[in-house]
Write an enzyme that holds these catalytic residues in place. Structure first.
Site, mmCIF file in Angstrom:
data_model
loop_
_atom_site.group_PDB
_atom_site.id
_atom_site.type_symbol
_atom_site.label_atom_id
_atom_site.label_comp_id
_atom_site.label_asym_id
_atom_site.label_seq_id
_atom_site.Cartn_x
_atom_site.Cartn_y
_atom_site.Cartn_z
ATOM 1 N N HIS A 189 0.760 -1.278 0.051
ATOM 2 C CA HIS A 189 -0.035 0.072 -0.139
ATOM 3 C C HIS A 189 0.834 1.127 -0.060
ATOM 4 O O HIS A 189 0.419 2.202 -0.631
ATOM 5 C CB HIS A 189 -0.975 -0.066 1.237
ATOM 6 C CG HIS A 189 -2.319 -0.910 0.656
ATOM 7 N ND1 HIS A 189 -2.168 -2.452 0.980
ATOM 8 C CD2 HIS A 189 -3.130 -0.725 -0.075
ATOM 9 C CE1 HIS A 189 -3.149 -2.718 0.392
ATOM 10 N NE2 HIS A 189 -3.598 -1.875 -0.391
ATOM 11 N N ARG A 332 -15.712 1.044 -2.312
ATOM 12 C CA ARG A 332 -15.349 -0.262 -1.743
ATOM 13 C C ARG A 332 -15.564 -0.235 -0.485
ATOM 14 O O ARG A 332 -14.876 0.814 0.385
ATOM 15 C CB ARG A 332 -13.901 -0.810 -2.007
ATOM 16 C CG ARG A 332 -13.596 -2.109 -1.439
ATOM 17 C CD ARG A 332 -12.486 -2.784 -1.730
ATOM 18 N NE ARG A 332 -11.107 -1.952 -1.203
ATOM 19 C CZ ARG A 332 -9.941 -2.408 -1.476
ATOM 20 N NH1 ARG A 332 -9.558 -3.161 -2.233
ATOM 21 N NH2 ARG A 332 -8.936 -1.604 -0.749
ATOM 22 N N GLU A 431 -10.881 -11.128 -5.895
ATOM 23 C CA GLU A 431 -9.740 -11.207 -5.607
ATOM 24 C C GLU A 431 -9.366 -12.611 -4.889
ATOM 25 O O GLU A 431 -8.125 -12.927 -4.473
ATOM 26 C CB GLU A 431 -9.360 -10.236 -4.798
ATOM 27 C CG GLU A 431 -10.315 -9.885 -3.627
ATOM 28 C CD GLU A 431 -9.955 -8.496 -2.991
ATOM 29 O OE1 GLU A 431 -8.927 -7.873 -3.205
ATOM 30 O OE2 GLU A 431 -10.904 -8.011 -2.391
ATOM 31 N N ASN A 454 -4.187 -7.580 -7.382
ATOM 32 C CA ASN A 454 -3.061 -7.621 -6.194
ATOM 33 C C ASN A 454 -3.160 -8.637 -5.570
ATOM 34 O O ASN A 454 -2.141 -9.138 -4.956
ATOM 35 C CB ASN A 454 -3.182 -6.330 -5.540
ATOM 36 C CG ASN A 454 -3.056 -4.982 -6.526
ATOM 37 O OD1 ASN A 454 -2.708 -5.135 -7.502
ATOM 38 N ND2 ASN A 454 -3.595 -3.903 -5.821
ATOM 39 N N ASP A 455 -4.560 -8.985 -4.961
ATOM 40 C CA ASP A 455 -4.745 -10.197 -4.015
ATOM 41 C C ASP A 455 -4.845 -11.395 -5.031
ATOM 42 O O ASP A 455 -4.408 -12.568 -4.612
ATOM 43 C CB ASP A 455 -5.981 -9.673 -3.071
ATOM 44 C CG ASP A 455 -5.693 -9.161 -2.051
ATOM 45 O OD1 ASP A 455 -4.462 -9.406 -1.538
ATOM 46 O OD2 ASP A 455 -6.338 -8.067 -1.667
ATOM 47 N N ARG A 465 2.235 -10.613 -1.324
ATOM 48 C CA ARG A 465 2.252 -9.344 -2.090
ATOM 49 C C ARG A 465 3.394 -8.542 -1.523
ATOM 50 O O ARG A 465 3.995 -7.636 -2.034
ATOM 51 C CB ARG A 465 1.142 -8.700 -2.322
ATOM 52 C CG ARG A 465 0.491 -8.155 -1.462
ATOM 53 C CD ARG A 465 -1.139 -7.691 -1.515
ATOM 54 N NE ARG A 465 -1.242 -6.341 -1.939
ATOM 55 C CZ ARG A 465 -2.187 -5.854 -1.947
ATOM 56 N NH1 ARG A 465 -3.407 -6.581 -1.735
ATOM 57 N NH2 ARG A 465 -2.511 -4.515 -2.308
ATOM 58 N N CYS A 502 -9.567 -3.521 -10.816
ATOM 59 C CA CYS A 502 -8.877 -2.533 -10.391
ATOM 60 C C CYS A 502 -7.582 -2.512 -9.516
ATOM 61 O O CYS A 502 -7.153 -2.018 -8.885
ATOM 62 C CB CYS A 502 -9.979 -1.920 -9.129
ATOM 63 S SG CYS A 502 -10.384 -3.170 -7.990
HETATM 64 C C1 PEP Z 1 -6.486 -5.683 -5.052
HETATM 65 O O1 PEP Z 1 -6.366 -6.608 -4.389
HETATM 66 O O2 PEP Z 1 -6.150 -5.889 -6.327
HETATM 67 C C2 PEP Z 1 -7.111 -4.402 -4.826
HETATM 68 C C3 PEP Z 1 -7.347 -3.654 -5.806
HETATM 69 O O3 PEP Z 1 -7.252 -4.465 -3.646
HETATM 70 P P1 PEP Z 1 -6.217 -3.633 -2.349
HETATM 71 O O4 PEP Z 1 -4.915 -3.365 -3.386
HETATM 72 O O5 PEP Z 1 -6.570 -2.674 -1.656
HETATM 73 O O6 PEP Z 1 -6.051 -5.071 -1.821
HETATM 74 MG MG MG Z 2 -7.247 -6.508 -2.572
#
Ligand code: PEP
Ligand code: MG
Length: 572
Positions: A189, A332, A431, A454-455, A465, A502
């Protein structure tokens, strides 16, 4: 000169001197003292200077992030002036004849343990306040530097083991030219926030903290992931040129700001942005965003010492919706956990936080927290084009339960006579691989999907990650991921729904042609990626890319996919 390779996390070039952001060593030895008065004076001096610093940080935070985030420092200032804490420390120095460090540490710990054990949330928050403040006072007693990113007032590059999202939120772009860390990946993040702040960053270098001393010159190349410590003057000139070229490219991209995103055959796709705060909307509009595809609401809950009220949330959501006008805004619901912690909730430490108690799992159990957010969202729904989505859904039951709670809150508000939008879309993040595999079943019940790669990638590849040791497994183009993504898009379309993405993959220049060919409807990315993506898409034919679909999906490795895409799209 030393060169390190890391992960390019936020594009741009930074050249400045090193500012090391690290937790100071606060160990001390307990000693007997002969003149306790002197210790009491040392204590008061340390308290005084801590107060002055906190005042400055408070002012700074107020100016950059608003009153709400500055509140935590008011609470800290109160602790520093609280006789109920200070007096017992003085007494301990005088009666036990010990040094100020020992008296401070022991007394503070006694209060912290006492407050932590209480059943009252307010008291538990005070424990966190005392803990934070004591560290600062202790640093002054020991004469060690206590780094404060908010107080930086000269041009620097931050070097740290890692940055928490709240450290990142405090960075002042005027002085912080870039940052680089030992750990973290492109989707941690702090990296995501660096992109929304438009600060160049390289993460996951594994060793920058052991190589870069305070005040030496450093170059952070957030385009290619290089970090150069102690560069020669030739290196500096080379990177200054690269910096200028990057600025020129940005001006080129800016020409498409008010254009629609269309492929070479004129087909429209939506390019939206990911945001974390209402302040980010300005960047979305400046970068030609056609919507907000992901509003990460958890930042409203972070960097403070208590839950945001319904009113605070209503203001934030309304502000985003109003600024975006009739453009879609996908909000979200709270996704806390993983690398996003909330100290004041006092959640247990977990062995595998990304597999643990987070996001919708927490919200369904702590529905007191969840309902406040839903009420604020429902009330804000009249101010724009709102879509709500739930994070980390693993099962249909979870989606149904979340939707039912939303429906209950909607009915309650209507009974209270409040205005709520008549209809709005309700969707979910995909995800967790389990949902991608049976996306067809979910597609019957949701209005849309937003694929959180990402997840999704970390869970599919079983690769944390945040962990740079396994970052080679963060493979967006791995055919396993592409098949899951394809499954989700096909399932959505079969049920007449739309599918967006996303995760960071949506803004990646190798992934974009693939995703276009798979038929993705909406791409949501860091605001700064929108214009390069629009420029790229203008020259791509969706029809041609769709004809490669079967071939790509049946490939064996990520490498094959990359080679193929590069060949077909003339990327070097
Ligand atoms: C993801 O997991 O791709 C996502 C957009 O959520 P975050 O990165 O906030 O976990
Ligand atoms: Mg996520």
């Amino acid at each position: 000169m030393t060169q390190l390779q890391g992960i390019a996390a936020s594009s741009g070039i930074a050249i400045a001197k090193v500012y090391r952001l690290e937790a100071p060593d606060l160990s001390y030895s307990k000693t007997d003292v002969e003149q306790p008065e002197q210790e009491v004076k040392r204590l008061h001096d340390a308290l005084e200077i801590s107060k002055q610093e906190l005042e400055k940080i408070k002012e700074h935070t107020k100016a950059s992030l608003g009153d709400e985030h500055a509140e935590i420092f008011s609470a800290h200032l109160l602790v520093l002036s609280d006789p109920e804490l200070i007096k017992p420390i003085e007494d301990k120095i005088k009666t036990d004849n010990v040094n100020a460090e020992a008296a401070l540490d022991e007394t503070a710990n006694m209060f912290i343990d006492m407050f932590k054990g209480m059943d009252n949330e307010y008291m538990r928050e005070r424990a966190a306040d005392i803990q934070d403040v004591t560290k600062r006072v202790m640093a002054h007693l020991l004469n060690v530097t206590f780094p404060d990113p908010a107080l930086i007032n000269e041009e620097v590059v931050i070097v740290a083991d890692d940055l928490t999202p709240s450290d990142t939120a405090q960075l002042n772009k005027q002085y912080v030219k870039g940052f680089t860390t030992d750990i973290g990946g492109r989707t941690s993040h702090s990296a995501i926030m660096a992109r929304s702040l438009e600060i160049p960053a390289v993460v996951g270098t594994k060793e920058v903290t052991s190589q870069a001393d305070k005040d030496v010159m450093i170059i952070v190349d957030g385009i290619d992931g290089d970090v150069i410590i102690n560069p020669s003057s030739d290196e500096i000139t080379k990177y200054e040129q690269k910096q200028q070229e990057f600025e020129k490219k940005k001006q080129e991209w800016a020409k498409l700001k008010d254009e629609a995103t269309v492929t070479s055959e004129g087909e429209h796709v939506e390019l939206a942005a990911n945001i974390g705060t209402p302040e980010d909307v300005e960047g979305v509009l400046n970068n030609g965003g056609e919507g907000v595809g992901l509003y990460r609401t958890e930042f409203l809950y972070m960097g403070k010492n208590q839950l945001p009220t319904e009113e605070e949330q209503y203001d934030a959501y309304s502000s985003v919706l109003k600024q975006m006008g009739d453009k879609p805004v996908v909000v979200r619901t709270l996704d806390i956990g993983g690398d996003k912690e909330l100290d004041y909730l006092d959640l247990p430490k977990e062995m595998n936080p990304f597999l643990g108690y987070r996001a919708i799992r927490l919200c369904l159990e702590r529905d007191d927290i969840f309902r406040v957010q839903l009420r604020a969202l429902l009330r804000a729904s009249v101010h724009g084009n709102l879509k709500i989505m739930f994070p980390m859904i693993a099962t249909l039951e979870e989606f149904r339960e979340a939707k039912a709670i939303l429906e209950e809150e909607k009915q309650k508000l209507i009974e209270e006579g409040q205005d709520v939008a008549e209809s709005f879309e309700i969707g979910m993040m995909v995800e967790i691989p389990a949902t991608a595999v049976i996306a067809r079943q979910f597609a019957k019940e949701v209005d849309f999907f937003s694929i959180g790669t990402n997840d999704l990638i970390q869970y599919t590849m079983a690769a944390d990650r945040m962990n740079e040791q396994v970052s080679y497994l963060y493979q967006p183009y791995n055919p396993a991921i592409l098949n899951l993504v394809n499954n989700v898009i096909e399932a959505a379309h079969a049920e007449g729904k739309w599918a967006g993405m996303c995760g960071e993959m949506a803004g990646d220049e190798i992934a974009i042609p693939i995703l276009l060919g798979l038929g993705l409807d909406e791409f949501s990315m860091s605001a700064t990626s929108i214009l390069p993506a629009r420029t790229q898409i203008k020259d791509l034919s969706k029809k041609e890319l769709a004809s490669f679909k079967d071939e790509i999906l049946s490939m064996g490795t990520s490498e094959e996919v990359v080679q193929f895409v590069k060949e077909k799209t003339n990327q070097s």
